[in-house]
Design a protein around this motif. Structure first.
Motif, mmCIF file in Angstrom:
data_model
loop_
_atom_site.group_PDB
_atom_site.id
_atom_site.type_symbol
_atom_site.label_atom_id
_atom_site.label_comp_id
_atom_site.label_asym_id
_atom_site.label_seq_id
_atom_site.Cartn_x
_atom_site.Cartn_y
_atom_site.Cartn_z
ATOM 1 N N LEU A 118 -57.527 23.724 -19.830
ATOM 2 C CA LEU A 118 -57.470 24.578 -18.772
ATOM 3 C C LEU A 118 -56.171 25.047 -18.670
ATOM 4 O O LEU A 118 -55.661 25.735 -17.510
ATOM 5 N N ILE B 56 -62.496 31.106 -27.930
ATOM 6 C CA ILE B 56 -62.909 30.598 -26.759
ATOM 7 C C ILE B 56 -64.287 30.559 -26.639
ATOM 8 O O ILE B 56 -64.895 29.371 -26.019
ATOM 9 N N GLY C 172 -67.551 26.944 -16.410
ATOM 10 C CA GLY C 172 -67.780 28.145 -15.667
ATOM 11 C C GLY C 172 -66.702 29.408 -15.685
ATOM 12 O O GLY C 172 -67.324 30.493 -15.642
ATOM 13 N N MET C 173 -65.585 28.811 -16.057
ATOM 14 C CA MET C 173 -64.532 29.947 -16.098
ATOM 15 C C MET C 173 -64.588 30.969 -17.318
ATOM 16 O O MET C 173 -64.333 32.176 -17.360
ATOM 17 N N TYR C 174 -65.217 30.382 -18.324
ATOM 18 C CA TYR C 174 -64.854 31.024 -19.659
ATOM 19 C C TYR C 174 -66.664 31.658 -20.067
ATOM 20 O O TYR C 174 -66.531 32.158 -21.254
ATOM 21 N N ARG C 175 -67.663 31.032 -19.755
ATOM 22 C CA ARG C 175 -68.778 31.228 -20.389
ATOM 23 C C ARG C 175 -69.269 32.692 -20.222
ATOM 24 O O ARG C 175 -69.925 33.189 -21.123
ATOM 25 N N ALA C 176 -68.747 33.483 -19.179
ATOM 26 C CA ALA C 176 -69.095 34.951 -19.301
ATOM 27 C C ALA C 176 -67.587 35.817 -19.552
ATOM 28 O O ALA C 176 -67.891 36.818 -19.819
ATOM 29 N N THR C 177 -66.665 35.230 -19.761
ATOM 30 C CA THR C 177 -65.435 35.735 -19.960
ATOM 31 C C THR C 177 -64.771 35.583 -21.447
ATOM 32 O O THR C 177 -63.677 36.043 -21.478
ATOM 33 N N ARG D 150 -65.557 23.113 -14.967
ATOM 34 C CA ARG D 150 -64.679 24.102 -14.597
ATOM 35 C C ARG D 150 -64.447 25.086 -15.827
ATOM 36 O O ARG D 150 -64.411 26.365 -15.556
#
Lengths: 581, 296
Positions: free
Chosen positions: A491, A535, A524-529, A521
């Motif tokens: 993170l 990554i 959630g923060m990176y599965r779409a970004t 966490r």
């Protein structure tokens, strides 16, 4: 080839006139190999002749000019001599030979007094030999091909001046004969009384230099050939020969010079070079089973025939020149210090000082033997010091030394690798250290300590730990205590994508239920970004970790992500291939 | 409150207002004029469109984007959408929607969003971090000061700057040490909040930086010090500070004092005002000071 009689030559040099040349087959390639017959006769004639006495001396070219001699016999005797120079001087037996200001000169190496001086306009010294009575020197004409060979008695009487259309190497003198390497593979034997070529040998080794040392005559280029009874078999490869094994020292260092004048001031080739001393006794061998290399501020000892590093010494100044001695190595540096290094350990002691900075240094050692200094650090510590010395000039050799370091399981090696991997000095060295660190299987506590570090601008903690390699190593060691630290690194926005990818991969096997929160966490923060492959790969690894943990919330989020149009396509495609319970 | 529950709340709100979602979007009530807020009473806001929560839950990027726009327009009136937006950020959105969602949460000023915003203060994308730092300050959540202080250590100068300024906005008195550390590390935005929050001793420490870091940086903080009410910084301290500035005697000091002179609140101390007036007059001839009009 033009040979002139001595008396005529002396007159011509004095008047600066030319002409009167007589063509002889000297240094001619129109020569039939006599299968060692002529060189065998020479061996028979001179085999009982003792090699001339050799000085133990270091001769420096001072910054700003002038020659300084420092006796290495422990007396501390010094001398100085002023003369213009246009090429690096040479020490032969007990004589220092030089050229410059349109003159060639020779001085006594023991006290610096002038032995002889002759007009030699346009000639730059290549090499010299001395048999105790006569100096033989080869010169390259400025701006032209070919060579000039001078033979001058110590009383200044010119015995021979021979001009050749070939480049001649550094000659040796023994028993009134000059042994002159040329064309890379020949050594012609010239009778100094007559100027006639009395013998020749074809060597199957590249050869540029002849000299006397350890009671014998030697020829060297890439290898070392002894002038002994086997020299007659040289053309068929049967001469007594020893070669230095490869070391991996960068810059292709050599232990002999080309058949060309050396610049007065030392350059990188002088600071990056090899040193070896032929052994006394029978046949061809390297003294003490050791040879040496310098690389600017580093000196290294290697074994024969393995070529394996035995020691490395890190110095505060750049080495300019040196010579291999019995039992060790003598080096001088650009600050003017002369050091003796022990052949077994590299333990060094400053034994003499020129008292001023040097542009170049020539060392000749025969009788002295560096004493075995005590308290040398173990090899691992020596390498650690060498590789962590911040010096851009050393990066290449530091990379070469790393594999020697990583052979040791010592935990301190892991610390050193972490330090190097965190350093910002050289990306290449950093990369090599990261690779080595990933393969470490010891020093776990140092790895964990490093992994606990994070970027912090206010605290000026801007060096990032090598998260990826640490993750690889700790995963391979199955060290589950690394999991929370890896979760925190996952993170940390300052970690490189590669580091994040490797941290996530390690967590697949190391994560416990305590890491589920951090994993969810990150997911959630990176599965779409996820904006790059690393990554995206990290997100997939985290999904695998959540599935492996049977974390119900995480599993549901992974499942939802597979079905969501918002999930980055690179992530979704890989998630779809996972085994969802 | 869960996103599903918030949907129920939104629908309930729409029903109570007697208007369906479409009507609510078609005829929003008038927006309160800026600066018209009555002290101690929240400003009026635009009610959130009734279907906004549904659109947030649609899984469709365009629908979510339009709903986030609506939430931003509603400001604190979009509080009912906060659980949904929080859930969206927890489970992940594409980058533009992530930033829009963060900004929308900031506009709602809901402290319920502080936790997820603190995640995104550590996102790899710098624009996301900048948005999250700005948004969390607006929530005034209990953890906001801690998160912002941590953000002073971010690698991005803009994130550090926003964090520093936001700490001033939050009146985070516990952040003075970190703000001084940030100022010493070149975060010039830290000077203003330091000036707004400092104790007299800390203000003195700020003034001691005159001549050591750029004047415009220190003066931005000192301006805040001088304009603080007498109950926080007494007149004697302010006069001492004005004298210290006057003694520097530079053109930029003169400009600063003139600006301060023009802003000096009438209800503030006349003693300090006189000191400022005198300092302005005494520094008028400082090297580099522009000549008054008409002067040779």
């Amino acid at each position: 080839v033009t040979r002139r009689r001595a008396a005529l030559t002396a007159t011509l040099i004095a008047t600066g006139c030319g002409g009167g040349a007589v063509r002889l087959p000297l240094f001619s390639t129109n020569w039939q190999d006599d299968r060692g017959a002529s060189i065998g006769r020479v061996w028979t004639n001179v085999s009982g002749v003792a090699a001339p006495a050799q000085a133990d001396v270091a001769v420096g070219v001072g910054r700003g000019g002038g020659l300084i001699g420092v006796a290495l016999d422990g007396t501390g005797r010094t001398w100085s001599f002023e003369h213009p120079l246009d090429a690096r001087p040479v020490v032969a037996a007990n004589v220092v030979v030089g050229s410059g200001g349109g003159e060639a000169f020779a001085i006594d190496a023991s006290d610096g007094h002038l032995l002889w001086k002759r007009s030699a306009p346009g000639l730059r010294l290549v090499g010299a030999g001395d048999d105790g009575a006569t100096t033989v020197a080869t010169f390259a004409p400025t701006g032209a091909g070919g060579s000039t060979l001078l033979a001058v008695r110590h009383d200044g009487h010119l015995l021979q001046q021979i001009q050749a259309d070939k480049a001649l190497g550094a000659p040796a003198a023994l028993a009134g004969l000059a042994f002159v390497p040329w064309a890379g593979e020949y050594v012609s034997v010239v009778d100094l009384a007559t100027g006639e070529e009395t013998a020749r040998v074809t060597l199957r080794e590249q050869t540029s230099r002849a000299w006397t040392q350890a009671g014998a005559l030697w020829f060297a280029g890439l290898g070392l050939i002894r002038f002994d009874e086997r020299i007659r078999d040289a053309s068929s490869g049967g001469a007594s020969t020893v070669n230095l094994p490869p070391t991996g020292v960068p810059g292709n260092p050599r232990w002999t010079t080309d058949m060309a004048p050396l610049p007065v001031a030392a350059d990188a080739q002088d600071s990056v070079r090899l040193y070896a001393r032929p052994a006394a006794g029978e046949g061809a061998a390297i003294e003490g089973g050791r040879f040496y290399a310098t690389y600017f501020r580093l000196a290294m000892g290697f074994d024969v025939p393995g070529g394996n590093l035995q020691w490395v010494m890190t110095h505060e100044a750049t080495f300019l020149g040196g010579g291999a001695a019995r039992g060790g190595l003598v080096l001088c540096d650009d600050k003017g210090a002369v050091l003796q290094l022990d052949e077994r350990t590299g333990a060094a002691a400053v034994t003499a000082d020129f008292g001023r900075p040097l542009e170049a240094c020539i060392v000749r050692v025969e009788a002295i033997a560096p004493s075995a200094a005590a308290n040398a650090a173990p090899l691992v510590q020596q390498i650690q010091k060498a590789v962590t010395t911040p010096d851009a000039q050393l990066v290449e050799v530091q990379k070469m030394l790393l594999p020697y370091l990583t052979k040791a399981e010592d935990e301190s090696v892991t610390r050193t690798l972490i330090e190097l991997a965190e350093s910002v000095g050289s990306p290449e060295l950093q990369s090599a250290a990261r690779d080595a660190l990933a393969k470490r299987r010891s020093g776990a506590q140092d790895m964990l300590d490093a992994l606990a570090q994070h970027y912090d601008y206010l605290k000026d903690t801007v060096r990032l730990p090598p998260v990826g390699p640490l993750a690889d190593a700790l995963a391979a060691m199955n060290d589950k205590s690394a999991a929370p630290l890896l979760g925190a690194q996952l993170l940390d926005p300052q970690d490189s994508p590669d580091d994040v990818r490797r941290a996530a991969a390690a967590l697949v096997s190391l994560a416990g239920r305590e890491e589920a929160t951090a994993l969810r966490r990150f997911f959630g923060m990176y599965r779409a970004t996820a904006d790059d492959d690393d990554i995206a790969s990290a997100v997939v690894s985290v999904a695998k970790a959540l599935l492996a943990l049977q974390d119900h919330q995480g599993m549901a989020e992974v499942k939802a992500a597979v079905d969501s149009g918002l999930t980055a396509s690179a992530v979704r495609d890989q998630l779809a291939t996972l085994d969802h319970p | 409150m869960k996103c599903g529950a918030s949907l129920a709340v939104a629908l309930a709100m729409a029903a109570a207002g007697g208007a369906g979602p479409d009507e609510a979007r078609a005829e929003p009530p008038p927006v309160a004029a800026p600066n018209a807020a009555v002290p101690h009473e929240p400003a009026p806001f635009v009610p959130l469109a009734g279907d906004a929560v549904q659109r947030l839950r649609s899984g469709n990027a365009d629908q979510i984007a339009s709903a986030l726009d609506d939430v931003r327009v509603s400001g604190r009136g979009g509080a009912s959408a906060v659980p949904c937006i929080v859930e969206l950020l927890q489970t992940g959105l594409p980058l533009p929607l992530t930033i829009a969602a963060i900004e929308a949460l900031g506009d709602t000023e809901s402290s319920a969003s502080a936790e997820v915003l603190s995640w995104y203060v550590r996102h790899r994308d710098v624009d996301v971090r900048r948005a999250a730092v700005g948004a969390i300050a607006k929530t005034r959540a209990p953890n906001a000061s801690r998160v912002l202080r941590a953000a002073l250590s971010d690698a991005d100068p803009a994130v550090r700057g926003i964090a520093a300024s936001s700490l001033g906005d939050l009146k985070a008195f516990d952040a003075e040490t970190d703000l001084f550390a940030a100022l010493d590390r070149g975060v010039s935005e830290a000077a203003k909040p330091i000036g707004a929050l400092c104790t007299p001793a800390e203000c003195d420490r700020l003034a001691a930086k005159l001549g050591r870091i750029p004047f415009e940086v220190v003066s931005s903080g000192l301006s805040n010090v001088l304009l603080r009410p007498p109950s926080e910084i007494d007149d004697a301290f302010k006069i001492k500070l004005v004298d210290r500035l006057r003694d520097m005697g530079t053109a930029e000091v003169h400009g600063f004092l003139k600006d301060l002179q023009s802003k000096w609140p009438a209800r503030f101390s006349q003693r300090v005002k006189q000191a400022i007036d005198a300092a302005v007059a005494e520094t008028a001839a400082s090297p580099g000071t522009p000549s008054p009009e008409g002067s040779p």
